[in-house]
Design an enzyme around this catalytic site. Structure first.
Site, short mmCIF file in Angstrom:
data_model
loop_
_atom_site.label_atom_id
_atom_site.label_comp_id
_atom_site.label_asym_id
_atom_site.label_seq_id
_atom_site.Cartn_x
_atom_site.Cartn_y
_atom_site.Cartn_z
N CYS A 125 1.29 14.44 -12.53
CA CYS A 125 2.35 13.68 -13.30
C CYS A 125 2.71 12.32 -12.84
CB CYS A 125 3.40 14.69 -13.71
SG CYS A 125 4.47 14.82 -12.32
N HIS A 140 0.92 -1.18 -0.02
CA HIS A 140 0.02 0.07 -0.19
C HIS A 140 0.80 1.31 -0.10
CE1 HIS A 140 -3.57 -2.48 1.76
NE2 HIS A 140 -3.43 -2.61 0.51
P1 OAD Z 1 -7.00 -3.26 10.58
O1 OAD Z 1 -7.24 -2.25 11.55
O2 OAD Z 1 -8.02 -3.60 9.68
O3 OAD Z 1 -6.89 -4.54 11.43
C1 OAD Z 1 -5.70 -4.61 12.52
C2 OAD Z 1 -5.86 -6.05 12.99
O4 OAD Z 1 -4.78 -6.14 13.92
C3 OAD Z 1 -7.05 -6.54 13.62
O5 OAD Z 1 -7.33 -7.95 13.02
C4 OAD Z 1 -6.70 -6.42 15.06
O6 OAD Z 1 -7.20 -7.56 16.00
C5 OAD Z 1 -4.99 -6.72 15.20
N1 OAD Z 1 -4.15 -6.36 16.25
C6 OAD Z 1 -4.48 -5.25 16.98
N2 OAD Z 1 -3.48 -5.19 17.75
C7 OAD Z 1 -2.61 -6.24 17.64
C8 OAD Z 1 -1.50 -6.44 18.15
N3 OAD Z 1 -1.08 -5.77 19.22
N4 OAD Z 1 -0.71 -7.70 17.55
C9 OAD Z 1 -1.34 -8.40 16.60
N5 OAD Z 1 -2.63 -7.78 15.94
C10 OAD Z 1 -3.30 -6.95 16.53
O7 OAD Z 1 -5.70 -3.14 9.78
P2 OAD Z 1 -5.31 -3.97 8.40
O8 OAD Z 1 -5.84 -5.28 8.31
O9 OAD Z 1 -3.83 -3.86 8.28
O10 OAD Z 1 -5.40 0.27 3.68
O11 OAD Z 1 -6.04 -3.13 7.26
C11 OAD Z 1 -5.80 -3.21 5.95
C12 OAD Z 1 -5.78 -2.00 5.27
O12 OAD Z 1 -7.04 -1.50 5.54
C13 OAD Z 1 -4.92 -1.07 5.30
O13 OAD Z 1 -3.49 -1.24 5.11
C14 OAD Z 1 -5.52 0.24 5.01
C15 OAD Z 1 -6.90 0.00 5.80
O14 OAD Z 1 -7.97 0.77 5.16
C16 OAD Z 1 -5.89 1.48 3.00
O15 OAD Z 1 -6.17 2.35 3.60
C17 OAD Z 1 -5.93 1.31 1.43
#
Ligand code: OAD
Length: 253
Positions: A138, A127
């Protein structure tokens, strides 16, 4: 100050043996791996960015066209926050793991650059990277904007508005990053899925690709996600606790 000794955890013998025999490892990460550094996740209730802001107002090209200053300032706030934090034990354990295998590639959805700061050498940023400035017109990469007070700053080449070099909703992933991520998933002996809700495509497809290609799938998350159902091993806990303990178990056995 001595690093705290990782809490001792017992892991399934089969997982440790598979890890000891593995040659190619992929570590797929999401915002949860940076949570213990103090970087907000997106979907955790209360603290998640999407619990406090609307993605469609901030993380889409349409939002930027509609209100570039607000989008730029939101990322400037995130940059300031990320600039003030350190990699946590999860990032450091993942970086240390890389010397135990022929290859260990980190495929991250995060844009914070913390894996690289922790010492991971082979990182695929699906990302993008929040520290990158690109021209919205551009597409050229811009060195950090110089002086000037205009918000957002403008491209030195075409005078278009600069935007953060991150992937927004509705945009394609960088083709080379996606190709590398797919290759990693298809060739991995072990595929870690750490700190992601696995809700955003196409990144969420990678664990399925890895599993179908024969990888051992390891889920690390304090709470269940859809990928628990296809994981061979579910390590329920915080990445900053589980990953150092797994590294310690590998060294111990
Ligand atoms: P999320 O916020 O959707 O999910 C975070 C995950 O991390 C959840 O499943 C939590 O349970 C877990 N979590 C929280 N604390 C933790 C810890 N200490 N150790 C391990 N896990 C933990 O974030 P992403 O899955 O990264 O993209 O979201 C994916 C994408 O959605 C991001 O890259 C971003 C977002 O919108 C864009 O904006 C295009």
């Amino acid at each position: 100050m001595r690093a705290a000794h990782p809490a001792r955890m017992d892991f399934d013998t089969e997982l440790v043996e598979r890890l000891r025999a593995a040659r190619r490892v992929a570590v797929f990460t999401g915002a949860g791996v940076s949570a213990e550094s103090g970087v907000p996740t997106f979907r955790d209730a209360q603290t998640g960015l999407w619990a406090r802001f609307r993605p469609e107002d901030l993380a889409t090209p349409e939002a930027f066209r509609r209100d570039p200053a607000t989008v730029w300032n939101w990322y400037a706030w995130r940059r300031e926050l990320i600039g003030g934090v350190q990699p946590n034990p999860a990032h450091r354990a993942i970086a240390e793991l890389q010397q135990r295998f022929d290859t260990l590639t980190v495929v991250t959805q995060n844009v914070d650059g913390l894996h690289q700061r922790a010492g991971s050498r082979d990182v695929v940023e699906l990302h993008g990277n929040i520290w990158l400035d690109l021209c919205f017109e551009c597409g050229r990469r811009s060195a950090q904007p110089g002086g000037g007070t205009e918000v957002p700053p403008r491209c030195a080449y075409c005078n278009g508005l600069l935007r953060p070099g991150v992937v927004w909703f509705g945009e394609s992933l960088p083709p080379s990053a996606w190709d590398r991520a797919l290759d990693c998933a298809q060739r991995a002996d072990i595929f870690f899925c750490i700190g992601t809700s696995s809700l955003v495509e196409p990144a969420a497809r990678l664990p399925h690709v890895a599993r179908a290609a024969g990888a051992v799938l390891v889920q690390v998350n304090p709470v269940p996600t859809a990928h628990d159902a296809i994981a061979h091993h579910v390590l329920r806990g915080k990445a900053g606790v589980v990953m150092p303990a797994l590294l310690e178990a590998l060294e111990r056995m």
